[in-house]
Enzyme design. Structure first.
Site, PDB file in Angstrom:
ATOM      1  CD  GLU A 102       2.758  -2.318  13.485  1.00  0.00           C
ATOM      2  OE1 GLU A 102       2.386  -2.955  14.478  1.00  0.00           O
ATOM      3  OE2 GLU A 102       2.008  -1.587  12.826  1.00  0.00           O
ATOM      4  CB  SER A 116      19.903   8.625  12.705  1.00  0.00           C
ATOM      5  OG  SER A 116      20.775   8.050  13.643  1.00  0.00           O
ATOM      6  CD  GLN A 117      15.198   6.557  18.504  1.00  0.00           C
ATOM      7  OE1 GLN A 117      15.584   5.436  18.850  1.00  0.00           O
ATOM      8  NE2 GLN A 117      14.047   7.060  18.906  1.00  0.00           N
ATOM      9  NE  ARG A 118      24.581   4.309  16.160  1.00  0.00           N
ATOM     10  CZ  ARG A 118      25.587   4.056  15.324  1.00  0.00           C
ATOM     11  NH1 ARG A 118      25.367   3.936  14.032  1.00  0.00           N
ATOM     12  NH2 ARG A 118      26.811   3.936  15.777  1.00  0.00           N
ATOM     13  NE  ARG A 207       3.450  -7.376  -8.356  1.00  0.00           N
ATOM     14  CZ  ARG A 207       4.102  -8.347  -8.961  1.00  0.00           C
ATOM     15  NH1 ARG A 207       5.359  -8.183  -9.338  1.00  0.00           N
ATOM     16  NH2 ARG A 207       3.517  -9.499  -9.208  1.00  0.00           N
ATOM     17  CG  HIS A 211       1.462  -6.523  -0.419  1.00  0.00           C
ATOM     18  ND1 HIS A 211       0.535  -7.523  -0.194  1.00  0.00           N
ATOM     19  CD2 HIS A 211       2.501  -6.790   0.415  1.00  0.00           C
ATOM     20  CE1 HIS A 211       0.998  -8.353   0.724  1.00  0.00           C
ATOM     21  NE2 HIS A 211       2.179  -7.927   1.119  1.00  0.00           N
ATOM     22  NE  ARG A 216       1.851  -3.652   7.949  1.00  0.00           N
ATOM     23  CZ  ARG A 216       2.352  -4.305   8.989  1.00  0.00           C
ATOM     24  NH1 ARG A 216       1.716  -4.330  10.141  1.00  0.00           N
ATOM     25  NH2 ARG A 216       3.486  -4.966   8.868  1.00  0.00           N
TER      26      ARG A 216
HETATM   27  C1  LIG Z   1      -1.856  -7.224  11.108  1.00  0.00           C
HETATM   28  C2  LIG Z   1      -0.432  -7.638  11.002  1.00  0.00           C
HETATM   29  C3  LIG Z   1       0.186  -8.246  12.065  1.00  0.00           C
HETATM   30  C4  LIG Z   1       1.522  -8.649  11.975  1.00  0.00           C
HETATM   31  N1  LIG Z   1       2.132  -9.220  13.062  1.00  0.00           N
HETATM   32  C5  LIG Z   1       3.426  -9.603  13.003  1.00  0.00           C
HETATM   33  C6  LIG Z   1       4.090 -10.222  14.115  1.00  0.00           C
HETATM   34  O1  LIG Z   1       3.494 -10.435  15.154  1.00  0.00           O
HETATM   35  N2  LIG Z   1       5.394 -10.540  14.007  1.00  0.00           N
HETATM   36  C7  LIG Z   1       6.086 -10.318  12.849  1.00  0.00           C
HETATM   37  O2  LIG Z   1       7.281 -10.662  12.778  1.00  0.00           O
HETATM   38  N3  LIG Z   1       5.502  -9.740  11.781  1.00  0.00           N
HETATM   39  C8  LIG Z   1       4.198  -9.375  11.819  1.00  0.00           C
HETATM   40  N4  LIG Z   1       3.621  -8.769  10.747  1.00  0.00           N
HETATM   41  C9  LIG Z   1       4.440  -8.435   9.588  1.00  0.00           C
HETATM   42  C10 LIG Z   1       4.220  -9.420   8.435  1.00  0.00           C
HETATM   43  O3  LIG Z   1       4.598 -10.722   8.787  1.00  0.00           O
HETATM   44  C11 LIG Z   1       5.049  -8.958   7.213  1.00  0.00           C
HETATM   45  O4  LIG Z   1       6.420  -8.968   7.540  1.00  0.00           O
HETATM   46  C12 LIG Z   1       4.694  -7.567   6.767  1.00  0.00           C
HETATM   47  O5  LIG Z   1       3.302  -7.385   6.732  1.00  0.00           O
HETATM   48  C13 LIG Z   1       5.255  -7.337   5.372  1.00  0.00           C
HETATM   49  O6  LIG Z   1       4.508  -8.134   4.481  1.00  0.00           O
HETATM   50  P1  LIG Z   1       5.151  -8.816   3.241  1.00  0.00           P
HETATM   51  O7  LIG Z   1       6.292  -9.704   3.630  1.00  0.00           O
HETATM   52  O8  LIG Z   1       4.032  -9.421   2.452  1.00  0.00           O
HETATM   53  O9  LIG Z   1       5.665  -7.504   2.441  1.00  0.00           O
HETATM   54  P2  LIG Z   1       6.948  -7.290   1.572  1.00  0.00           P
HETATM   55  O10 LIG Z   1       8.181  -7.538   2.334  1.00  0.00           O
HETATM   56  O11 LIG Z   1       6.816  -5.926   0.987  1.00  0.00           O
HETATM   57  O12 LIG Z   1       6.818  -8.364   0.443  1.00  0.00           O
HETATM   58  C14 LIG Z   1       5.784  -8.291  -0.518  1.00  0.00           C
HETATM   59  C15 LIG Z   1       5.590  -9.680  -1.105  1.00  0.00           C
HETATM   60  O13 LIG Z   1       6.775 -10.049  -1.840  1.00  0.00           O
HETATM   61  C16 LIG Z   1       7.034 -11.435  -1.638  1.00  0.00           C
HETATM   62  N5  LIG Z   1       8.324 -11.562  -0.912  1.00  0.00           N
HETATM   63  C17 LIG Z   1       8.997 -10.567  -0.264  1.00  0.00           C
HETATM   64  N6  LIG Z   1      10.135 -11.035   0.239  1.00  0.00           N
HETATM   65  C18 LIG Z   1      10.203 -12.328  -0.086  1.00  0.00           C
HETATM   66  C19 LIG Z   1      11.139 -13.349   0.179  1.00  0.00           C
HETATM   67  N7  LIG Z   1      12.258 -13.119   0.883  1.00  0.00           N
HETATM   68  N8  LIG Z   1      10.886 -14.569  -0.285  1.00  0.00           N
HETATM   69  C20 LIG Z   1       9.769 -14.833  -0.998  1.00  0.00           C
HETATM   70  N9  LIG Z   1       8.809 -13.919  -1.279  1.00  0.00           N
HETATM   71  C21 LIG Z   1       9.049 -12.678  -0.834  1.00  0.00           C
HETATM   72  C22 LIG Z   1       5.880 -11.991  -0.813  1.00  0.00           C
HETATM   73  O14 LIG Z   1       4.886 -12.462  -1.694  1.00  0.00           O
HETATM   74  C23 LIG Z   1       5.375 -10.779  -0.072  1.00  0.00           C
HETATM   75  O15 LIG Z   1       4.016 -10.867   0.339  1.00  0.00           O
HETATM   76  C24 LIG Z   1       2.268  -8.403  10.803  1.00  0.00           C
HETATM   77  C25 LIG Z   1       1.630  -7.790   9.706  1.00  0.00           C
HETATM   78  C26 LIG Z   1       0.291  -7.416   9.787  1.00  0.00           C
HETATM   79  C27 LIG Z   1      -0.364  -6.746   8.591  1.00  0.00           C
END
Ligand SMILES: Cc1cc2nc3c(=O)[nH]c(=O)nc-3n(C[C@H](O)[C@H](O)[C@H](O)COP(=O)(O)OP(=O)(O)OC[C@H]3O[C@@H](n4cnc5c(N)ncnc54)[C@H](O)[C@@H]3O)c2cc1C
Length: 266
Positions: A102, A116-118, A207, A211, A216
């Protein structure tokens, strides 16, 4: 094999200011020296944010004179990019592979290095008990027994697989011993559970950390990662109160804690 009930989070690196270089810059630009231009005093994290923010308007020695007011104004306007100049590095241990899967979903502004698990033999790995059934929880004995027995089975299967794989992957097929070891361990780890303990070095900017803690530290997040997010928050509130002081921690009826900021996703 040990069962781990609590994660460990250590802050091991932080951003510093080279005050001589800052003084030289202010002198070059013919603006007031450090004490008048930079109001953060000895708070280096706030100073980096102030120095970087003030370059945008060349406002050294002008405008808001109180650093708390200066930083709060940036947070409330959502001027998030200046918060990317300050980084913190944490060594996180006693956490499960479920948690790190996560954690590494947080991409922007994060850097990771994980055990690493490898490369590392998992025959003597430790395992993390999910907080819901961690030691001491009333009425959770049966659940813990089931968990322990499943973990023991997995670890025995891992060891058996390692020894079997050494038989079926002959030495002569590999250039180096380490290649063969990796081939064995990368296949055998298939039977290790999500609860397998891991260690990860995480560096992130303010920042990104804000977030991460917001996402989390929320009620809908998994209890284990929520615990780590709150541990990081407590360390950061002590370390950089101006940058994380708007988060409040509260308790849910189930006894777990959550955190929420005043300034969301800056
Ligand atoms: C309670 C909970 C449940 C979740 N359940 C699932 C699940 O079931 N399946 C699953 O796959 N994931 C799940 N996630 C993960 C979630 O979808 C995000 O991948 C994870 O929380 C990272 O968030 P983020 O992308 O905002 O963070 P970061 O990757 O750190 O990005 C931070 C911010 O930067 C911007 N950003 C980053 N990358 C890009 C990009 N490529 N394009 C445009 N903007 C970008 C966005 O504004 C983003 O919010 C869960 C998360 C939470 C908190």
């Amino acid at each position: 094999m040990a069962l781990i009930n609590e994660p460990t989070v250590r802050l091991v690196s932080r951003t510093h200011v080279d005050w001589d270089a800052v003084a030289a810059f202010l002198d070059d630009e013919d603006v007031p020296p450090v004490p008048e231009s930079i109001r953060a005093g000895e708070d280096e994290a706030a100073a980096v944010i102030e120095i970087s923010a003030r370059i945008c308007y060349m406002s050294y020695g002008k405008g808001r004179k109180d650093i708390a007011d200066f930083v709060t104004n940036l947070l409330s306007k959502g001027d998030g990019s200046v918060f990317e100049h300050v980084n913190y590095g944490f060594m996180v241990t006693g956490v499960s592979r479920a948690l790190t899967h996560e954690l590494v979903r947080h991409r922007a502004g994060f850097a990771y290095s994980q055990r690493s698990q490898r490369f590392v033999n998992e025959s003597d790995a430790d395992f993390v008990v999910p907080p819901a059934i961690a030691e001491g929880g009333a009425g959770t004995e049966k659940a813990r027994e089931l968990l322990e027995s499943a973990i023991e089975q997995s670890q025995n299967s891992y060891k058996a697989l390692v020894s079997e794989l050494y038989k079926v992957l002959p030495e002569e097929d590999f250039e180096a011993t380490t290649d063969r070891r990796k081939a064995v361990r990368q296949a055998a780890r298939a039977v290790l559970p999500n609860a397998t303990e891991t260690k990860i070095f995480v560096t992130a900017n303010v920042r990104a950390l804000r977030h991460f803690i917001e996402m989390r530290g929320a009620a809908f997040a998994d209890w284990e990662i929520r615990k780590v997010a709150l541990m990081m928050l407590r360390i950061l509130q002590e370390e950089a109160p101006l940058l994380f002081g708007d988060f409040t921690i509260s308790k849910l009826p189930d006894g777990t804690e959550i955190a929420a900021p005043i300034h969301s996703k800056v």
